[in-house]
Design an enzyme around this catalytic site. Structure first.
Site, mmCIF file in Angstrom:
data_model
loop_
_atom_site.group_PDB
_atom_site.id
_atom_site.type_symbol
_atom_site.label_atom_id
_atom_site.label_comp_id
_atom_site.label_asym_id
_atom_site.label_seq_id
_atom_site.Cartn_x
_atom_site.Cartn_y
_atom_site.Cartn_z
ATOM 1 N N CYS A 282 -20.866 38.109 -85.957
ATOM 2 C CA CYS A 282 -21.018 37.583 -87.312
ATOM 3 C C CYS A 282 -20.755 36.076 -87.290
ATOM 4 O O CYS A 282 -20.354 35.528 -86.262
ATOM 5 C CB CYS A 282 -19.989 38.228 -88.230
ATOM 6 S SG CYS A 282 -20.036 40.021 -88.172
ATOM 7 N N SER B 93 -30.541 36.070 -70.023
ATOM 8 C CA SER B 93 -29.729 35.342 -69.042
ATOM 9 C C SER B 93 -29.783 36.042 -67.679
ATOM 10 O O SER B 93 -29.810 35.393 -66.630
ATOM 11 C CB SER B 93 -28.284 35.235 -69.522
ATOM 12 O OG SER B 93 -28.246 34.422 -70.655
ATOM 13 N N SER C 298 -24.756 31.753 -74.755
ATOM 14 C CA SER C 298 -23.711 31.572 -75.774
ATOM 15 C C SER C 298 -22.324 31.421 -75.173
ATOM 16 O O SER C 298 -21.448 30.823 -75.776
ATOM 17 C CB SER C 298 -23.696 32.784 -76.703
ATOM 18 O OG SER C 298 -23.381 33.950 -75.953
ATOM 19 N N LYS D 288 -27.836 36.630 -82.389
ATOM 20 C CA LYS D 288 -27.973 35.693 -81.282
ATOM 21 C C LYS D 288 -27.077 36.019 -80.089
ATOM 22 O O LYS D 288 -27.526 36.003 -78.962
ATOM 23 C CB LYS D 288 -27.700 34.286 -81.791
ATOM 24 C CG LYS D 288 -27.916 33.194 -80.760
ATOM 25 C CD LYS D 288 -29.383 32.944 -80.530
ATOM 26 C CE LYS D 288 -29.640 31.959 -79.409
ATOM 27 N NZ LYS D 288 -30.981 32.175 -78.860
HETATM 28 C C1 F6R Z 1 -33.187 37.653 -75.738
HETATM 29 C C2 F6R Z 1 -31.809 37.210 -75.745
HETATM 30 C C3 F6R Z 1 -30.778 38.145 -75.252
HETATM 31 C C4 F6R Z 1 -29.612 37.357 -74.635
HETATM 32 C C5 F6R Z 1 -28.463 38.311 -74.275
HETATM 33 C C6 F6R Z 1 -27.335 37.584 -73.586
HETATM 34 O O1 F6R Z 1 -34.033 36.654 -76.183
HETATM 35 O O2 F6R Z 1 -31.517 36.129 -76.167
HETATM 36 O O3 F6R Z 1 -31.290 39.056 -74.345
HETATM 37 O O4 F6R Z 1 -30.057 36.702 -73.500
HETATM 38 O O5 F6R Z 1 -27.975 38.916 -75.439
HETATM 39 O O6 F6R Z 1 -26.883 36.527 -74.369
HETATM 40 P P1 F6R Z 1 -26.130 35.303 -73.732
HETATM 41 O O7 F6R Z 1 -27.091 34.570 -72.892
HETATM 42 O O8 F6R Z 1 -25.655 34.508 -74.896
HETATM 43 O O9 F6R Z 1 -25.017 35.887 -72.925
#
Ligand code: F6R
Length: 677
Positions: free
Chosen positions: A2, A371, A417, A672
């Protein structure tokens, strides 16, 4: 996951309309973190509800807070807030010299999207304590049972509701005892009881004009805007240091920097177990320690945010996803800036650990979703240049299996992230097992950045579209640079390394070139809008491209799509092939090209409906009879080709989504970064 946000103005007059807009706009900036429901709490000037219908008196002197909650996206909240404001006949021009407001946008984990499950969650009647929460409380069931026994009535299905109720319980107990209790003492006691990951902001009419935020696990930022003069950047500590003056100021809490950049560049990233108390315009940071009765006060200097407001705006683009796809020449340049000098790769964040990395028995790439795909794309070059075996782990699967990991391993954690719960749990696990942990992230100050031994920021800039695009290509570039740096002591690969470095410097220009396929990809999308399914075949350097292209299509265009290893085609997937099912085959020039040619022939033999991605000038090689559709892309060094090849697929997913009428930037059910396991 959130988004939480708060705004407090001190000694500067702000109309209610202004306060509302700051809060709602903060939520708009955080909406990518979750968009199932939203809510805010502001101060009222109403004294009407001094008694409830049973004649019970309000247990505080200040005015009651006003709470607005609404299912759906922020704009639904905006509409409902203004219609309530009309109904209540609230004066939007009323000036507040101090006002404390809190706000929340929700990605539903406990309880369906509904007003009752939206935040702020309340302690109950008269809203004595209100809380917005990002994260998960793992022991909420036990706490709830205890509070129910104490007479509390629960209205939501959320884990969060125990928090304000617990605060009221603590407050009532303390008040019934020896007397006064401060807001921070209440919050500290609440923290003592909570298990899980959280960032919380509390508001209470018992403590008017004060706000408290605290965190364990989830990210929390404090923004400071001193008006009428320079913001002092000294260390601040205890009550009345940072802003121990009557200077007019605005203070913000936020789940991330995107929501404060338009107000201030001065911020502090709050650490785990810290409690930030805003009172009388002063900020104090206290460090919570379960073992100790009294918290220690913490000194912290403000940092300067290196982000421009333009980064969080769509500019001339209709959607963030499109903007971020087109930003890639720039984001790749920024990723490489200062790191490639005279043919040498310099990565400051790794230099002290290079010897250990080179001596590792194994490199393990760990991540989730896009990722993970970025790491998979970089794996071949990492193996080739380092001579260290490289294995791949999806973070959740690694934890499910309790995969073996040793102190001789280097574990590379990849996360845009830096907040993804699965990845962070895998990091804890790797740390416990003694591996050297290296982080590759886009988020400075994220948990991943702080908890790894060393790492490299990808510097892709703020990515707001939920589907990751520019972060993916920057992650690959960074991992290629890591491979170059680790392998830089090997003479045998010198020529290859020089070719890659030359390729990196030309890459942004070639990405600009491939972006010209935008119109062509729109036409292709038009021909695919009514399909049920889309397959993508890749291999070697471009197996990841097939997986990532398919992930983009399924997550935003809501169309079934699978990326497959072309070498596996004849072991099962071939049965799906007919003249109807569209299949994208990635067959750009590299060592696997001839094998891909043979795959194309086999698919033709089964009357497959092919769309072939090939290097410029190769159309006749991949499609001698001119029957298939061809996407021609510039040829680059083999390890950089996945960066070029994903771009037409990103554009295809984008156009498919728009043409099918779905939300590109906020796809159904997603958020996200995923801070739940
Ligand atoms: C797809 C996408 C997700 C993220 C995944 C990991 O477009 O963005 O598959 O890649 O949730 O997120 P991070 O990279 O923030 O660990």
């Amino acid at each position: 996951m959130c988004g939480i946000f708060a705004y407090l103005n001190y000694n500067v007059g702000r109309e209610r309309r202004y306060v509302l807009e700051v809060l709602l706009n903060g939520l708009r900036r955080l909406e990518y973190r979750g968009y199932d429901s939203a809510g805010i709490a502001i101060d009222s000037d109403l004294t009407l509800e001094a008694q409830n219908e049973n004649g019970k008196c309000k247990p505080y002197h200040s005015s009651s807070p006003l709470v607005f909650r609404q299912e759906g996206k922020i704009e639904s909240l905006v509409t409902s807030v203004y219609s309530e404001v009309d109904k209540l006949d609230l004066d939007l021009e009323k000036l507040f010299l101090v006002h404390a407001g809190i706000a929340h946008t929700r990605w539903a984990t406990h309880g369906v999207p509904a007003p009752k499950n939206s935040h702020p969650q309340s302690s109950g009647e008269f809203d004595e304590f209100l809380v917005v929460h990002n994260g998960i409380i793992t022991n909420y069931e036990v706490l709830k049972q205890t509070l129910v026994r104490q007479g509390f009535k629960f209205e939501s299905d959320t884990d969060t509701e125990v928090i304000p109720k617990l605060a009221k319980f603590v407050f009532d107990q303390a008040r019934d005892g020896e007397g006064g209790v401060t807001f921070s003492q209440v919050v500290m006691e609440v923290m003592r009881q909570l298990e899980g990951a959280y960032a919380l902001i509390f508001k209470s009419p018992h403590y008017p004009n004060e706000l408290i935020a605290c965190k364990r696990g989830s990210t929390l930022i404090l923004g400071v805007n001193e008006l009428g003069g320079e913001t002092s950047r000294h260390l601040f500590h205890d009550v009345k240091a940072l802003t121990a003056n009557e200077k007019p100021k605005e203070l913000f809490f936020s789940s991330d920097l995107c929501a404060i950049v338009e107000h201030t560049k001065n911020y502090a990233a709050i650490e785990d177990n810290e409690i930030v108390h805003i009172k009388d315009g002063s900020v104090s940071i206290l460090r919570f320690d379960n073992e100790k009765e009294m918290p220690a006060s913490v000194q912290r200097a403000l940092s300067v945010l290196e982000m421009e407001v333009e980064q969080i705006k769509k500019g001339d683009f209709d959607h963030f996803m499109k903007k971020e796809i087109h930003e890639q020449p720039g984001s790749l340049t920024t990723s490489m800036r200062g790191r490639l000098k005279n043919g040498i790769v310099g990565l400051g964040g790794l230099k002290d650990h290079m010897r250990t990395i080179r001596r590792s028995r194994r490199i393990i790439f760990i991540g989730c979703g896009t990722s993970y795909h970025a790491a998979l794309a970089a794996r071949p070059i990492m193996e080739e240049l380092t001579d260290v075996p490289v294995t791949m782990e999806i973070a959740s699967d690694m934890l499910d299996r309790k995969a073996l990991i040793f102190k001789e391993d280097t574990a590379v954690f990849v996360s845009q992230s830096g907040e993804t719960a699965d990845t962070l749990h895998a990091l804890e696990y790797a740390l416990e097992n003694g591996a050297l942990c290296l982080g590759v992230t886009n988020t400075v100050g994220s948990t991943l950045a702080r908890k790894t031994h060393c790492g490299v920021h990808i510097n892709a800039g703020c990515e707001i579209g939920v589907a990751s695009t520019k972060a993916y290509t920057c992650q690959i570039v960074v991992m290629v640079m890591i491979a170059l740096a680790i392998g830089s002591d090997k003479l045998s690969t010198l020529a290859k390394r020089e070719a890659i470095i030359a390729g990196l410097t030309k890459l942004p220009e070639q990405v600009r070139d491939v972006l010209k396929l935008d119109g062509e990809m729109k036409v292709l999308a038009q021909s695919l809008i009514d399909e049920q399914s889309l397959l993508m075949f890749g291999r070697g350097n471009n197996y990841a491209t097939a997986l990532e292209g398919a992930l983009k299509v399924k997550e935003v265009a809501l169309m079934h799509s699978e990326g497959m290893l072309a070498g596996e085609m004849k072991h099962g997937p071939l049965a799906l092939v007919d003249e109807h099912l569209p299949i994208i085959v990635i067959a750009t020039q590299d060592d696997s090209f001839s094998k891909q040619q043979s795959v194309i022939q086999q698919l033709h033999a089964r009357k497959g409906r092919l769309i072939v991605m090939c290097s410029k000038g190769d159309a006749s090689l991949v499609c001698p009879d001119g029957r298939s559709r061809v996407i021609e892309v510039p040829q680059v060094a083999d390890c950089l080709q996945p960066i070029i090849n994903i771009i037409p697929l990103q554009l295809l997913a984008y156009h498919l989504t728009v043409l099918r009428g779905y939300d590109v930037d906020q796809p159904r059910n997603l958020a996200k970064s995923v801070t739940t396991q």
